[in-house]
Design an enzyme around this catalytic site. Structure first.
Site, PDB file in Angstrom:
ATOM      1  N   LYS A  30      37.914   8.602  14.482  1.00  0.00           N
ATOM      2  CA  LYS A  30      38.554   7.757  15.500  1.00  0.00           C
ATOM      3  C   LYS A  30      39.859   8.424  15.949  1.00  0.00           C
ATOM      4  O   LYS A  30      40.598   8.955  15.110  1.00  0.00           O
ATOM      5  CB  LYS A  30      38.828   6.386  14.888  1.00  0.00           C
ATOM      6  N   SER A 105      37.402  -2.052  17.836  1.00  0.00           N
ATOM      7  CA  SER A 105      37.926  -0.961  18.621  1.00  0.00           C
ATOM      8  C   SER A 105      37.300   0.394  18.290  1.00  0.00           C
ATOM      9  O   SER A 105      37.344   1.307  19.117  1.00  0.00           O
ATOM     10  CB  SER A 105      39.443  -0.867  18.410  1.00  0.00           C
ATOM     11  N   SER A 129      37.505  -4.049  13.382  1.00  0.00           N
ATOM     12  CA  SER A 129      37.202  -2.949  14.303  1.00  0.00           C
ATOM     13  C   SER A 129      36.198  -1.904  13.833  1.00  0.00           C
ATOM     14  O   SER A 129      35.809  -1.047  14.626  1.00  0.00           O
ATOM     15  CB  SER A 129      38.488  -2.228  14.700  1.00  0.00           C
TER      16      SER A 129
HETATM   17  N1  GLN Z   1      39.750  -6.903  18.029  1.00  0.00           N
HETATM   18  C1  GLN Z   1      40.905  -7.025  17.200  1.00  0.00           C
HETATM   19  C2  GLN Z   1      42.164  -6.783  17.996  1.00  0.00           C
HETATM   20  O1  GLN Z   1      42.038  -6.561  19.144  1.00  0.00           O
HETATM   21  C3  GLN Z   1      40.811  -6.114  16.023  1.00  0.00           C
HETATM   22  C4  GLN Z   1      41.143  -4.709  16.308  1.00  0.00           C
HETATM   23  C5  GLN Z   1      41.108  -3.852  15.072  1.00  0.00           C
HETATM   24  O2  GLN Z   1      40.546  -4.212  14.053  1.00  0.00           O
HETATM   25  N2  GLN Z   1      41.746  -2.720  15.174  1.00  0.00           N
HETATM   26  O3  GLN Z   1      43.236  -6.789  17.497  1.00  0.00           O
END
Ligand code: GLN
Length: 437
Positions: A30, A105, A129
């Site tokens: 990532k 994400s 994510s």
């Molecule tokens: N969807 C969640 C957010 O927008 C989690 C994102 C994540 O786990 N990095 O914060």
């Protein structure tokens, strides 16, 4: 760089000096996890031209194991999002249906594994994510116990929540990949000094059945709003685990209804502090034609950050401001504690908890972009594990109208062995996950 590393790995193998199971294995990372001399954009304009001078601990450990980094993967800007669409460079699409989101994400990491670009990738979780895109893309994704994997070199989002985890095609691969990167790291004070067991044994055990394992079905995650196809796959998985010898019980996590609200206060508060370092002076993009320092900061941040990141910084700054701290951050932290207690109670009657990963399969690109709240609610079933710090996994559980559905398994702190055991049993029952055409 990858080719040179591959040649070196081939030579080691030819000479019988292979470093272990990961020598020569390609992997993707990532783009919020840094690797030496490679860009780490975090999906943001503000880091568009940033090149990392150092390796994250995860990259160091994989390099030492002989694994070969073949690419950095797309993410929602600074990992803020559930669909990959908040990336400044555009969203990846779902390999099962290109009109749909891959989830976020860590969408790019899950797409890379699902589409066969790499057998292994790493993503990060602050609130689901890894698990969410894993479930949308039909691959295995793990959120380890908070502290299990060093966060050194992971660009911080919510430091009390952040955790790196592997994405693979199968459970055995995930167990091995986690072992390769887990363990104490002097560079991360929150990394845990806990032994890293051989999770391969737990996978083997799971393939032989689940005698003695108590599986708790989380009632709160099977209420209204769960897609019929998702519910069907989860019900089938529960039946299968029962047939393999598990004792099925029902558990309640009564306070998870506060999880999304608490998370978006806590994570945003931490993000507003963490992202202060992107000021145009220290890293990445710096605005030009400015009159003074103040304007340089303002312009660099205004131009460099996208709307979602600005929204989080504003929510977080507001929640922490004098006079509001108790009303928002304080209350969110109390809700977090209640959720942690719910887990402690649930784990008295169950060894692992079972639920969907998300209420629906992958949704169409664009569907939730105009409505931040609809996007946030995508995380309702994954966020509780991050708030509680417990480990959790998403494993493929079949499909609903051709779109992958993920089964979520959660376990007590540092009991990844129970996760892998139950996940391996489930995988044995449903068979190997299909590959998109
Ligand atoms: N969807 C969640 C957010 O927008 C989690 C994102 C994540 O786990 N990095 O914060």
């Amino acid at each position: 760089g990858a080719k040179a590393a591959a040649t070196a790995s081939d030579e080691r193998r030819a000479e019988g000096r292979a470093r272990g199971p990961f020598d020569g294995i390609p992997y993707a990372l990532k783009d919020s996890i840094v690797a030496r001399e490679l860009p780490a954009t975090c999906g943001s304009r503000i880091l568009e031209n940033f090149v990392s001078p150092y390796d994250s601990t995860v990259a160091t450990r994989l390099r030492e194991a002989g694994a070969i980094l073949v690419g950095k993967t797309n993410l929602d800007e600074f990992a803020m999002g559930s669909s990959n669409e908040h990336s400044a460079f555009g969203a990846a699409s779902n390999p099962w249906d290109e009109s749909r989101v891959p989830g976020g994400s860590s969408g790019g990491s899950c797409v890379a594994v699902a589409a066969g670009m790499a057998p292994l990738a790493f993503g990060s979780e602050t609130g689901g994510s890894v698990r969410l895109p894993a479930s949308y893309c039909g691959v295995v994704g793990v959120k380890p116990t908070y502290g299990r994997v060093s966060r050194y070199g992971l660009v911080a989002f919510g430091s009390s929540l952040d955790q790196i985890g592997p994405v693979t095609r199968d459970v055995a691969g995930a167990a091995a990949a986690l072992a390769a990167v887990a363990g104490l790291d002097p560079c991360d004070a929150t990394s845990a000094d806990a032994p890293v067991p051989d999770w391969g044994t737990a996978v083997e055990e799971g393939r032989d059945g689940l005698q003695g394992l108590r599986v708790g079905v989380v009632r709160d995650f099977l209420g209204d709003g769960v897609d019929a196809g998702v519910r069907e796959r989860v019900d089938a998985a529960v039946m299968d685990l029962g047939r393999q010898g598990a004792e099925i019980v029902e558990v309640e996590l009564a306070n998870v209804r506060y999880a999304v609200a608490a998370y978006y206060v806590v994570a945003s508060a931490e993000a507003s502090a963490n992202l202060a370092r992107f000021d145009g002076a220290r890293y990445g993009r710096r605005a030009e034609d400015v009159a003074d320092l103040e304007e340089m900061y303002t312009k660099s941040r205004s131009e460099g950050f996208g709307d979602e990141v600005k929204r989080r910084i504003m929510i977080g700054t507001f929640a922490l401001s004098a006079g509001y701290y108790d009303a928002y951050y304080g209350r969110a932290m109390r809700a977090r504690r209640l959720i942690q207690r719910d887990y402690e109670r649930a784990f008295q009657s169950a060894d692992v908890l079972i639920s969907p990963v998300a209420p629906t399969p992958a949704f169409p690109l664009g569907e939730r972009m105009a409505e931040p709240l609809a996007m946030y609610l995508t995380d309702a079933m994954t966020i509780p594990a991050n708030l509680a710090g417990v480990p959790a996994i998403s494993v493929p559980a079949g499909d609903a109208d051709g779109l992958p559905v993920g089964l979520q398994i959660q376990a007590p702190h540092f009991r990844e062995d129970q996760l892998f055991r139950a996940a391996a049993a489930h995988e044995t029952a449903v068979g190997p996950a299909p590959v998109p055409a």
